[in-house]
Every structure is written in C-alpha cells, then in structure tokens.
Design a protein around this motif. Structure first.
Motif, PDB file in Angstrom:
ATOM      1  N   GLU A  38      -0.088 -86.232   3.218  1.00 59.38           N
ATOM      2  CA  GLU A  38       0.404 -87.769   3.244  1.00 59.38           C
ATOM      3  C   GLU A  38       1.810 -87.912   3.164  1.00 59.38           C
ATOM      4  O   GLU A  38       2.805 -87.072   2.693  1.00 59.38           O
ATOM      5  CB  GLU A  38      -0.130 -88.472   2.145  1.00 59.38           C
ATOM      6  CG  GLU A  38       0.213 -87.783   0.514  1.00 59.38           C
ATOM      7  CD  GLU A  38      -0.635 -88.159  -0.301  1.00 59.38           C
ATOM      8  OE1 GLU A  38      -0.171 -88.399  -1.731  1.00 59.38           O
ATOM      9  OE2 GLU A  38      -1.718 -88.762  -0.336  1.00 59.38           O
ATOM     10  N   CYS A  39       2.278 -89.096   3.706  1.00 57.53           N
ATOM     11  CA  CYS A  39       3.739 -89.452   3.670  1.00 57.53           C
ATOM     12  C   CYS A  39       4.418 -89.646   2.429  1.00 57.53           C
ATOM     13  O   CYS A  39       3.701 -90.157   1.567  1.00 57.53           O
ATOM     14  CB  CYS A  39       3.863 -90.970   4.760  1.00 57.53           C
ATOM     15  SG  CYS A  39       5.487 -91.440   4.504  1.00 57.53           S
ATOM     16  N   GLY A  40       5.396 -88.886   2.151  1.00 52.11           N
ATOM     17  CA  GLY A  40       6.014 -89.115   0.706  1.00 52.11           C
ATOM     18  C   GLY A  40       6.599 -90.379   0.358  1.00 52.11           C
ATOM     19  O   GLY A  40       7.097 -90.616  -0.623  1.00 52.11           O
ATOM     20  N   ARG A  41       6.836 -91.411   1.553  1.00 52.17           N
ATOM     21  CA  ARG A  41       7.267 -92.718   1.172  1.00 52.17           C
ATOM     22  C   ARG A  41       6.343 -93.646   1.112  1.00 52.17           C
ATOM     23  O   ARG A  41       6.321 -94.373   0.024  1.00 52.17           O
ATOM     24  CB  ARG A  41       8.376 -92.888   2.284  1.00 52.17           C
ATOM     25  CG  ARG A  41       9.681 -91.938   2.317  1.00 52.17           C
ATOM     26  CD  ARG A  41      10.549 -92.462   3.414  1.00 52.17           C
ATOM     27  NE  ARG A  41      11.439 -91.579   3.593  1.00 52.17           N
ATOM     28  CZ  ARG A  41      12.209 -91.290   4.798  1.00 52.17           C
ATOM     29  NH1 ARG A  41      11.990 -92.162   5.866  1.00 52.17           N
ATOM     30  NH2 ARG A  41      12.916 -90.430   4.998  1.00 52.17           N
ATOM     31  N   CYS A  42       5.435 -93.638   1.889  1.00 49.81           N
ATOM     32  CA  CYS A  42       4.233 -94.774   2.087  1.00 49.81           C
ATOM     33  C   CYS A  42       2.894 -94.261   1.545  1.00 49.81           C
ATOM     34  O   CYS A  42       2.193 -95.192   1.537  1.00 49.81           O
ATOM     35  CB  CYS A  42       4.286 -95.576   3.271  1.00 49.81           C
ATOM     36  SG  CYS A  42       3.626 -94.511   4.608  1.00 49.81           S
ATOM     37  N   LEU A  43       2.905 -93.042   1.354  1.00 49.29           N
ATOM     38  CA  LEU A  43       1.567 -92.483   1.082  1.00 49.29           C
ATOM     39  C   LEU A  43       0.496 -92.483   2.141  1.00 49.29           C
ATOM     40  O   LEU A  43      -0.714 -92.221   1.854  1.00 49.29           O
ATOM     41  CB  LEU A  43       1.121 -92.949  -0.306  1.00 49.29           C
ATOM     42  CG  LEU A  43       2.063 -93.098  -1.505  1.00 49.29           C
ATOM     43  CD1 LEU A  43       1.618 -93.556  -2.727  1.00 49.29           C
ATOM     44  CD2 LEU A  43       2.375 -91.669  -1.641  1.00 49.29           C
ATOM     45  N   VAL A 101       7.301 -87.073   6.007  1.00 47.31           N
ATOM     46  CA  VAL A 101       7.063 -88.702   6.435  1.00 47.31           C
ATOM     47  C   VAL A 101       6.240 -88.811   7.378  1.00 47.31           C
ATOM     48  O   VAL A 101       6.399 -87.943   8.400  1.00 47.31           O
ATOM     49  CB  VAL A 101       8.615 -89.302   6.478  1.00 47.31           C
ATOM     50  CG1 VAL A 101       9.421 -89.179   5.074  1.00 47.31           C
ATOM     51  CG2 VAL A 101       9.283 -88.241   7.538  1.00 47.31           C
ATOM     52  N   CYS A 102       5.602 -90.035   7.421  1.00 46.44           N
ATOM     53  CA  CYS A 102       4.818 -90.430   8.890  1.00 46.44           C
ATOM     54  C   CYS A 102       5.809 -90.619   9.900  1.00 46.44           C
ATOM     55  O   CYS A 102       5.439 -90.138  11.140  1.00 46.44           O
ATOM     56  CB  CYS A 102       4.045 -91.766   8.462  1.00 46.44           C
ATOM     57  SG  CYS A 102       4.821 -93.136   7.783  1.00 46.44           S
ATOM     58  N   ARG A 103       6.861 -91.404   9.767  1.00 48.95           N
ATOM     59  CA  ARG A 103       7.918 -91.405  10.668  1.00 48.95           C
ATOM     60  C   ARG A 103       9.275 -91.312  10.042  1.00 48.95           C
ATOM     61  O   ARG A 103       9.501 -91.493   8.924  1.00 48.95           O
ATOM     62  CB  ARG A 103       7.873 -92.719  11.126  1.00 48.95           C
ATOM     63  CG  ARG A 103       6.916 -93.101  12.063  1.00 48.95           C
ATOM     64  CD  ARG A 103       7.137 -94.094  12.910  1.00 48.95           C
ATOM     65  NE  ARG A 103       7.898 -95.301  12.385  1.00 48.95           N
ATOM     66  CZ  ARG A 103       7.576 -96.262  11.888  1.00 48.95           C
ATOM     67  NH1 ARG A 103       6.337 -96.542  11.853  1.00 48.95           N
ATOM     68  NH2 ARG A 103       8.326 -97.049  11.377  1.00 48.95           N
ATOM     69  N   ASP A 105      11.789 -93.005  10.103  1.00 44.26           N
ATOM     70  CA  ASP A 105      12.377 -94.280   9.701  1.00 44.26           C
ATOM     71  C   ASP A 105      11.463 -94.943   8.659  1.00 44.26           C
ATOM     72  O   ASP A 105      11.297 -96.343   8.777  1.00 44.26           O
ATOM     73  CB  ASP A 105      12.746 -95.138  10.717  1.00 44.26           C
ATOM     74  CG  ASP A 105      11.545 -95.437  11.549  1.00 44.26           C
ATOM     75  OD1 ASP A 105      10.716 -95.063  11.566  1.00 44.26           O
ATOM     76  OD2 ASP A 105      12.074 -96.382  12.517  1.00 44.26           O
ATOM     77  N   CYS A 106      10.258 -94.305   8.255  1.00 45.55           N
ATOM     78  CA  CYS A 106       9.304 -95.049   7.339  1.00 45.55           C
ATOM     79  C   CYS A 106      10.120 -95.729   6.233  1.00 45.55           C
ATOM     80  O   CYS A 106      10.962 -95.197   5.569  1.00 45.55           O
ATOM     81  CB  CYS A 106       8.374 -93.882   6.840  1.00 45.55           C
ATOM     82  SG  CYS A 106       7.325 -94.447   5.635  1.00 45.55           S
ATOM     83  N   GLN A 107       9.695 -97.150   6.335  1.00 44.23           N
ATOM     84  CA  GLN A 107      10.429 -97.760   5.165  1.00 44.23           C
ATOM     85  C   GLN A 107       9.829 -97.653   3.614  1.00 44.23           C
ATOM     86  O   GLN A 107      10.624 -97.870   2.595  1.00 44.23           O
ATOM     87  CB  GLN A 107      10.013 -99.236   5.452  1.00 44.23           C
ATOM     88  CG  GLN A 107      10.605 -99.710   6.674  1.00 44.23           C
ATOM     89  CD  GLN A 107      12.311 -99.619   6.749  1.00 44.23           C
ATOM     90  OE1 GLN A 107      12.758-100.430   5.941  1.00 44.23           O
ATOM     91  NE2 GLN A 107      12.935 -98.814   7.554  1.00 44.23           N
TER      92      GLN A 107
HETATM   93 ZN    ZN Z   1       5.209 -93.566   5.602  1.00 45.09          ZN
END
Ligand code: ZN
Ligand code: ZN
Length: 162
Positions: A38-43, A101-103, A105-107
C-alpha cells in the motif's frame, strides 16, 4: 503487516544464466515478481511488476575471508546443488522501496482529518498559528463579562459588626 512485499506463493519468473567459472558457478540474470502493498502516503493498494537483477557467485570451496567479510555473505555449491532461494529473496527484498508510493507526486492524506488530498485539491483547515492562538485566548478573556462586583463591605457594615 509490512507496507510492501511479494505475496507468498505468487509466481516469479526467472531468467538466469549459469556460468562455470574458476571458483564456482556464477548465476546472473533477473527475476520478475509482482509486488503488492500500500502507498505510504494515501494507503491506496499498490500492485506492480518488478524486474530485479540478480548476480551471485556460488563457490565450490569457501574462499579465504578478509577480516571484514562475514561468513554468511558467501554462497556455496553444496552436494552439487545451489540454493537460489536466499539469493532471490535478498535481491527482491533489497529492491523494495522503503517508502512505497502509488505515484511519485501522491498528495497523501490530510494530517488533520485524513481526507485524500487528491480528491479535494483546495483542502485545508483553518489552522491558527500557535502565537495567534495565544493572543485570541487573551482577547477571549477580555471579552468575557466582568466578574461580579466583589462583595465589598461598606464602612457602615464594618461598624455594625464590630
Ligand atoms: Zn498514494
Ligand atoms: Zn483535512
């Protein structure tokens, strides 16, 4: 649960070359795995294919170790066989990102309320600078109604008591 990894039992595709060299067998090539996490920023869930380079020399005989070398860093040909698993595992694990991260620039999520910032570009909260917050506290105190008049006894009352 780890943020990211390769699922147990998932398929891996090996493209390896085995070369007989003087000291042993040189294994080189790549292993393709499917990484999930999973993305560490947006999960958000992550899933992507990863091709990891592998190169390892399996020695026929344990070589002389230099002072600073660790014994378990060596791979050996044992009983005319080599054990690829730890080599592949190490190669894949070290290739995994520390901060998936998913991208790029994931916010990510709002630290205040957990909303996905991507879905709501203008998202923000009224955050008072702590210094202003202190001032607004003072203003609030000044705005509260004056405490009730202190119960001051008049001169005449005092005289009556004495
Ligand atoms: Zn993300
Ligand atoms: Zn928020």
């Amino acid at each position: 649960m780890a943020l990211i990894g390769v699922q147990e039992g998932s398929e891996m595709e090996l493209d390896l070359r085995f070369e007989a060299v003087h000291e042993g067998i040189l294994v080189s090539g790549s292993v393709d795995v499917e990484v999930v996490g999973e993305c560490g920023r947006c999960l958000d869930p992550l899933r992507y294919g990863s091709s990891v380079d592998v190169q390892e020399l399996f020695y026929y005989d344990a070589p002389e170790l230099a002072e600073d070398e660790e014994e378990d860093a060596q791979r050996l040909v044992e009983n005319d066989a080599i054990d690829l698993e730890p080599v592949l595992r190490d190669a894949v694990v070290t290739s995994l990102p520390f901060q998936p991260v998913c991208r790029e620039d994931c916010q990510g999520l709002c630290a205040e309320c957990g909303a996905r910032l991507e879905d709501d570009p203008g998202h923000q909260h009224e955050v008072l600078d702590p210094r202003w917050a202190a001032l607004s506290g003072l203003a609030g105190a000044a705005a509260t109604p004056e405490a009730a008049e202190p119960d001051v006894k008049t001169e005449s009352d005092k005289r009556e008591e004495s």
